[in-house]
Design a protein around this motif. Structure first.
Motif, PDB file in Angstrom:
ATOM      1  N   UNK A 142      -5.401  -3.755  -6.943  1.00 18.22           N
ATOM      2  CA  UNK A 142      -4.049  -3.201  -6.898  1.00 18.22           C
ATOM      3  C   UNK A 142      -4.156  -1.724  -6.495  1.00 18.22           C
ATOM      4  N   UNK A 143      -3.366  -1.330  -5.485  1.00 19.86           N
ATOM      5  CA  UNK A 143      -3.411   0.052  -5.004  1.00 19.86           C
ATOM      6  C   UNK A 143      -2.735   1.002  -5.997  1.00 19.86           C
ATOM      7  N   UNK A 144      -2.965   2.278  -5.792  1.00 25.50           N
ATOM      8  CA  UNK A 144      -2.352   3.302  -6.659  1.00 25.50           C
ATOM      9  C   UNK A 144      -0.829   3.233  -6.560  1.00 25.50           C
ATOM     10  N   UNK A 204       4.434   1.812  -9.001  1.00 26.90           N
ATOM     11  CA  UNK A 204       5.732   1.140  -8.899  1.00 26.90           C
ATOM     12  C   UNK A 204       5.853  -0.080  -9.808  1.00 26.90           C
ATOM     13  N   UNK A 205       4.775  -0.462 -10.482  1.00 31.28           N
ATOM     14  CA  UNK A 205       4.792  -1.662 -11.325  1.00 31.28           C
ATOM     15  C   UNK A 205       5.905  -1.646 -12.378  1.00 31.28           C
TER      16      UNK A 205
END
Length: 181
Positions: free
Chosen positions: A1-3, A8-9
């Motif tokens: 999972x990107x930064x 935005x999670x």
């Protein structure tokens, strides 16, 4: 999972809905408070010029926020749109009442942005022009007939704009209560 994805999670469409509602309500309250402060602080014609620039921006932004709120609400509750020929049921369901509150905030905002606000601003500038031509203030004793007519028109338009903005604010506050219950 990107930064970016991790950042935005926590962001959800429901969070966006609440943020949009809060921004619309906050803008309504701020417009009222700052308008009163500016009225008490600035010379009248300067205040009028300021309002002529800020009010279209405020009502346009509010209308966009409220339209977004309505679309988001209908996305969450597609059943409110119903099937063709189905009896409208917005008043019967909690989410329908909430949608009606959004509409009750949106319609006055649109009316102020597109109709009442521009008419009030036009009348205000006509009154400023007549003050310069006559060499006296709008509220001087024994105003001319044209000034009295402009005064009545401006008072009616300003009163309508204020009432519409109050209605929009009350509907937004009611929506907050309805969503929280």
């Amino acid at each position: 999972m990107s930064i970016l994805q991790q950042a935005l999670k926590p962001f959800t469409l429901k969070g966006f809905y609440l943020l949009t509602w809060g921004t619309a309500l906050g803008a309504n309250v701020w417009n009222t408070v700052s308008g009163l402060r500016a009225f008490r602080t600035l010379p009248r014609q300067t205040f009028g010029l300021l309002q002529s620039r800020l009010q279209p921006l405020y009502f346009g932004t509010s209308s966009a926020l409220l339209s977004t709120l309505l679309v988001t609400h209908l996305y969450f509750h597609p059943g409110l749109l119903g099937a063709p020929g189905a009896r409208p049921h917005w008043h019967e369901a909690e989410e329908g009442v909430q949608a009606l509150l959004v509409v009750a905030a949106l319609v006055p905002s649109l009316a102020n942005w597109l109709v009442v606000g521009p008419a009030a601003t036009k009348t205000m500038f006509e009154r400023h022009r007549l003050e310069r031509l006559e060499g006296k203030e709008y509220d001087a004793p024994a105003p001319s007939e044209p000034m009295a007519k402009l005064n009545r028109r401006f008072s009616a338009l300003h009163g309508a704009a204020s009432a519409l903005n109050l209605l929009s604010g009350l509907a937004l506050a009611g929506l907050g209560l309805a969503v929280s219950l």
